[in-house]
Write an enzyme that holds these catalytic residues in place. Structure first.
Site, PDB file in Angstrom:
ATOM      1  N   ASP A 287      -0.014  71.464 -52.434  1.00  0.00           N
ATOM      2  CA  ASP A 287       0.030  70.054 -52.792  1.00  0.00           C
ATOM      3  C   ASP A 287       1.460  69.523 -52.736  1.00  0.00           C
ATOM      4  OD1 ASP A 287      -1.428  67.728 -53.779  1.00  0.00           O
ATOM      5  OD2 ASP A 287      -0.354  68.027 -55.654  1.00  0.00           O
ATOM      6  N   GLU A 334      -0.273  69.758 -47.574  1.00  0.00           N
ATOM      7  CA  GLU A 334      -0.649  68.406 -47.990  1.00  0.00           C
ATOM      8  C   GLU A 334       0.502  67.487 -47.605  1.00  0.00           C
ATOM      9  OE1 GLU A 334      -0.395  65.019 -49.618  1.00  0.00           O
ATOM     10  OE2 GLU A 334       0.179  66.215 -51.357  1.00  0.00           O
ATOM     11  N   ASP A 387      -8.507  62.566 -54.561  1.00  0.00           N
ATOM     12  CA  ASP A 387      -7.833  61.345 -54.996  1.00  0.00           C
ATOM     13  C   ASP A 387      -8.455  60.079 -54.413  1.00  0.00           C
ATOM     14  OD1 ASP A 387      -5.910  62.473 -56.661  1.00  0.00           O
ATOM     15  OD2 ASP A 387      -4.487  62.793 -55.031  1.00  0.00           O
TER      16      ASP A 387
END
Length: 490
Positions: A287, A334, A387
């Site tokens: 991430d 990511e 998200d």
């Protein structure tokens, strides 16, 4: 990952009641097999931090004890049949984590007492010896449980690291052993799940947040690795500047790393962290990859993320150290948000696949890297992520001009937008296509997992078994087969 495949994104806590690593997780593996999926991607499985967020965990190494299966404990005689059964807390599509924890904790303690009574305690010492992070984590959790306070409000003998170790036979020592027991059981159940996944040819893909929470065992035990002020408090905190998700940015509040200190010891903490993660997963989504190139540093006293600055990170040096210690880690980058040329350059130099999110593709820029015609093989394509809204919710709220872009780009009328976006993802040249479970089931925006920039009301979504229909599984399986994502090595 070197092969053309399709997978499903579903956090482990989003499994149907009782939402554990036992029967619910194994049934989900069966569901994936029936759908032709060969990967299960999850969110971080660490003990969650504030507001149940898995991205602000209390440990970068430990497992979420909410996932421990009580029936598994019952089969070993450590729980009675009555204790092994839990009522369903929440609604079919939302978990009541507070109620669940209140009901589970006394049962887990009774299982621990029976485990000790059977003379099994030596197993915990063996497990701790094989997992060097465990002793600090178990003491951290025990002190949090007994004090009800974050670590910076503990008595000095425990707040200051290294702490005083508890005297055997005391309440604190017993509490430490209890938390060692929870991690021991989590690990046994996880490895059974991983073995079952391998037998079905299904990869488990994890998610590694770049940062840890301030109230975490990692921050408490490794303060020299973080940027702190003279009083030992974070001088700056992490976040991102204003973007499409928030006009004031996102002030995550995580402490930021002192990369000079980490470089001085050869990035030992990161090597240990990746080693543990790869003991649990076959591949990792890393991430906020851009934070390794430069992170947004927000002064700790700023209420929003507006006033911050980009500060360089370790860049390639960290990943070279990882490869030197562990070999080439199977990483998905990511690379969403504010991505600059230096971030793309590091991603490409390392050769790791990035992400393409279809919901971000149709803003009108012909060079948008998320447009299907701009995808690359070394990439992972998603309809949306945790998200994002569900695809149906996204379409419902999309302005008409952008809907028109979608219709013209994909040659569709928009009447079956979820199916069209799923089909587009699986038809992509990208080697890997990952579809959120909500989109597999064509669910609306009320089933969204997270609203970035909003602290409360997230992470509680789960699916109900009755939402899974043979028609949806067959639709997905037919696409998997038609797009060549059904056979290993293809």
């Amino acid at each position: 990952m070197g092969q053309r495949l399709a997978g499903i994104l579903l956090h482990a806590t989003s499994l149907p009641h009782p939402g554990t690593l036992g029967a619910p997780a194994h049934r989900f593996l069966d569901l994936l097999s029936r759908a032709g999926a060969r990967a299960w991607q999850m969110l971080p499985v660490c003990p969650p931090g504030p507001y149940d967020s898995p991205y602000a965990g209390r440990s970068a190494f430990a497992g979420d004890d909410r996932l421990i299966d009580l029936e598994w404990l019952g089969r070993r005689g450590w729980l009675t049949p009555e204790d092994a059964q839990l009522p369903n807390f929440g609604t079919p599509n939302r978990v009541d984590f507070a109620g669940l924890r209140a009901a589970r904790l006394p049962r887990l303690r009774r299982a621990f007492e029976r485990f000790v009574a059977e003379g099994c305690r030596p197993r915990l010492a063996e497990f701790a010896a094989a997992h060097p992070w465990l002793d600090d984590y178990a003491l951290f959790e025990a002190l949090r449980e007994l004090t009800g306070q974050p670590w910076w409000e503990w008595p000095a003998e425990y707040r200051n690291y290294p702490p005083s170790r508890p005297t055997p036979g005391t309440t604190l020592a017993d509490e430490v052993e209890f938390h060692r027991f929870l991690q021991y059981v989590f690990d046994l159940q996880w490895q059974e799940l991983r073995s079952a996944a391998r037998q079905r040819g299904i990869l488990l893909i994890g998610d590694m947040p770049i940062f840890v929470d301030r109230d975490s065992a990692d921050h408490w035990a490794h303060r020299p690795l973080f940027l702190l002020d003279a009083d030992g408090n974070p001088a700056v905190v992490a976040g991102v500047p204003p973007d499409a998700f928030s006009d004031t940015g996102q002030r995550w509040g995580n402490p930021l790393y002192d990369w000079d200190a980490m470089r001085a010891d050869g990035y030992a903490w990161w090597i240990s962290r990746f080693r543990r993660a790869l003991d649990l997963f076959d591949a990792l989504r890393v991430d906020h990859f851009r934070g390794f190139v430069a992170a947004w540093h927000i002064p700790a006293d700023e209420p929003t993320a507006v006033n911050g600055r980009w500060v360089p990170g370790p860049g390639r040096a960290l990943f070279d150290a990882l490869e030197g210690a562990l070999g080439r880690p199977p990483i998905i980058v990511e690379d969403l948000g504010i991505i600059t040329d230096d971030v793309r350059a590091l991603r490409d130099a390392l050769g790791y696949p990035g992400m393409a999110v279809l919901q971000f593709a149709f803003g009108g820029d012909p060079d948008n890297p998320y447009l299907p015609r701009n995808h690359r093989e070394n990439q992972v394509v998603y309809t949306g992520t945790h998200d994002n809204d569900t695809t149906l919710g996204w379409w419902t709220n999309l302005p008409e001009w952008e809907r028109d872009n979608v219709r013209r780009e994909l040659g569709i009328d928009g009447s079956r937008i979820v199916d069209d976006l799923v089909r587009t993802a699986l038809e992509s040249v990208a080697e890997t296509a990952i579809i959120p479970m909500q989109d597999l089931l064509a669910l609306d925006g009320s089933h969204r997992m997270n609203h970035p920039g909003r602290a409360e009301g997230n992470w509680t979504w789960r699916f109900a078994p009755e939402q899974v229909t043979p028609e949806r599984l067959e639709f997905f399986r037919a696409l998997v087969e038609r797009t060549g994502r059904d056979r290993p090595g293809r």
